[in-house]
Design an enzyme around this catalytic site. Sequence first.
Site, PDB file in Angstrom:
ATOM      1  N   ARG A 281      81.950 -29.001  12.766  1.00  0.00           N
ATOM      2  CA  ARG A 281      82.478 -28.227  13.890  1.00  0.00           C
ATOM      3  C   ARG A 281      83.808 -28.821  14.337  1.00  0.00           C
ATOM      4  O   ARG A 281      83.914 -29.488  15.368  1.00  0.00           O
ATOM      5  CB  ARG A 281      81.466 -28.193  15.036  1.00  0.00           C
ATOM      6  CG  ARG A 281      80.304 -27.246  14.729  1.00  0.00           C
ATOM      7  CD  ARG A 281      79.528 -26.864  15.965  1.00  0.00           C
ATOM      8  NE  ARG A 281      78.781 -25.636  15.738  1.00  0.00           N
ATOM      9  CZ  ARG A 281      78.014 -25.060  16.645  1.00  0.00           C
ATOM     10  NH1 ARG A 281      77.910 -25.585  17.849  1.00  0.00           N
ATOM     11  NH2 ARG A 281      77.361 -23.947  16.372  1.00  0.00           N
TER      12      ARG A 281
ATOM     13  N   GLN B 133      86.653 -23.729  11.673  1.00  0.00           N
ATOM     14  CA  GLN B 133      86.051 -22.632  12.429  1.00  0.00           C
ATOM     15  C   GLN B 133      85.989 -21.334  11.628  1.00  0.00           C
ATOM     16  O   GLN B 133      85.014 -20.591  11.709  1.00  0.00           O
ATOM     17  CB  GLN B 133      86.820 -22.404  13.735  1.00  0.00           C
ATOM     18  CG  GLN B 133      86.519 -23.443  14.799  1.00  0.00           C
ATOM     19  CD  GLN B 133      87.279 -23.173  16.090  1.00  0.00           C
ATOM     20  OE1 GLN B 133      88.226 -22.393  16.110  1.00  0.00           O
ATOM     21  NE2 GLN B 133      86.874 -23.821  17.169  1.00  0.00           N
TER      22      GLN B 133
ATOM     23  N   ASP C 136      82.836 -21.172   9.415  1.00  0.00           N
ATOM     24  CA  ASP C 136      81.552 -21.458  10.066  1.00  0.00           C
ATOM     25  C   ASP C 136      80.617 -20.249  10.017  1.00  0.00           C
ATOM     26  O   ASP C 136      80.494 -19.488  10.976  1.00  0.00           O
ATOM     27  CB  ASP C 136      81.809 -21.903  11.514  1.00  0.00           C
ATOM     28  CG  ASP C 136      80.538 -22.331  12.236  1.00  0.00           C
ATOM     29  OD1 ASP C 136      79.462 -22.347  11.601  1.00  0.00           O
ATOM     30  OD2 ASP C 136      80.623 -22.657  13.440  1.00  0.00           O
TER      31      ASP C 136
ATOM     32  N   SER D 197      77.650 -19.971  12.685  1.00  0.00           N
ATOM     33  CA  SER D 197      77.987 -19.334  13.955  1.00  0.00           C
ATOM     34  C   SER D 197      78.110 -17.820  13.802  1.00  0.00           C
ATOM     35  O   SER D 197      77.679 -17.063  14.677  1.00  0.00           O
ATOM     36  CB  SER D 197      79.294 -19.913  14.510  1.00  0.00           C
ATOM     37  OG  SER D 197      79.102 -21.254  14.925  1.00  0.00           O
TER      38      SER D 197
ATOM     39  N   TYR E  50      75.904 -29.683  19.216  1.00  0.00           N
ATOM     40  CA  TYR E  50      74.564 -29.108  19.184  1.00  0.00           C
ATOM     41  C   TYR E  50      73.679 -29.780  20.226  1.00  0.00           C
ATOM     42  O   TYR E  50      73.832 -30.976  20.518  1.00  0.00           O
ATOM     43  CB  TYR E  50      73.920 -29.278  17.803  1.00  0.00           C
ATOM     44  CG  TYR E  50      74.560 -28.463  16.723  1.00  0.00           C
ATOM     45  CD1 TYR E  50      74.306 -27.096  16.611  1.00  0.00           C
ATOM     46  CD2 TYR E  50      75.413 -29.048  15.781  1.00  0.00           C
ATOM     47  CE1 TYR E  50      74.882 -26.335  15.604  1.00  0.00           C
ATOM     48  CE2 TYR E  50      75.994 -28.297  14.771  1.00  0.00           C
ATOM     49  CZ  TYR E  50      75.720 -26.943  14.696  1.00  0.00           C
ATOM     50  OH  TYR E  50      76.298 -26.203  13.704  1.00  0.00           O
TER      51      TYR E  50
END
Length: 390
Positions: free
Chosen positions: A128, A133, A136, A139, A235
């Site tokens: 992360r 990003q 990812d 997500s 997290y």
Amino acid sequence: MIVGVPKESFPGERRVALVPAVLPSLAKAGMEVAVEAGAGTQAGYTDAAYAEKGAKILADRGAVFGAAEIVVQVLCYGANDRTGKADLSLFRRGQALMGFLRPLGSRAVMEEIAAAGVTSFSIELMPRITRAQSMDALSSMATVSGYKAVLIAADTLPRFLPMLTTAAGTITPARVLILGVGVAGLQAIATAKRLGAVVSAYDVRPAVKEQVQSLGARFVELPIEAKDAQDARGYATAQDEAFYAKQRELMGRVIAENDVVITTAVVPGKKAPVLVTAEMVRGMAPGSVIVDLAAERGGNCELTRSGETIIAHGVTIIGLINLASGVPYHASQLYSRNAATFLLHMVKDGKLNLNLQDEIIRETLVTQGGEVVNARVREFFSMPALAART
């Protein structure tokens, strides 16, 4: 460099790993794409659409694995515990594999993949960090699941979500509670608000309060403080049983006030914490709905049955798994963009880049040269550390 896209084999899986729109960018980087016939059909992407963008359509799964230097899947063996093992016989030594592997699920499975000589990359281990990003996929799929969870709840609930003013009187809005404010939780909040519900949310991480309020929901604050509520990757961390016992004691009244509860709390590699007890379910109004997005990890509700929908004490408890597959067109589109960006990052001058100084490569690489090489995975399974590699 040939990239292979086989049809997903997990029962009921409708997504596809790459969609036609990303193929030109891969071609520009020197990659050819071979797609199994019918791989994108259930997601709304035809073989003709792939061929138009330059893909080769191959007749069967074996042909795709045989041609590909990199195989890209959504659910690889590991994440696919139903039919994924059949792919082991199709792997070639030195072949690369990329997709969801569930690397903290089973040591034996990771060792099987390693023994096949595959260089595997687990997309759910994507760090992360800002430059990762766009890769990812975890997500992206959580976004789809959070959205779908609200639609399923709305369809199941025997009442409207929004307030309605009619000639027959005013109907009050439904109350929706989101437990766990990660990516899935935030999308669930936004979707429930768009549908007109009164939304509240709870998370052990006080830092997410502002995000909840920015979406127009109320942040539930309990007089209890989590220790080290989140890890360095952002997290939520597991708490001790004393914390969860106190949390359950305080949460019972909050849950009873809501018509819909959507739970999203998972800790990577561990059983999901129980946030909703049988006693809390008993306290909910008949017709209420619980959608448990942690069902695959044991469930946040004590009564959840993974993969099933049950009714207990008049409350419908939905433990469906793989919700992202329920929106296959856009779920595939999002996953494909993540996967294509990762491919463009990994392949340089027609060759696989294994620069372990790169955090993205190092953190996602799980197996190579017959070994499980990922430090996090080895530590999780209490495997001895490997010698430093470059």
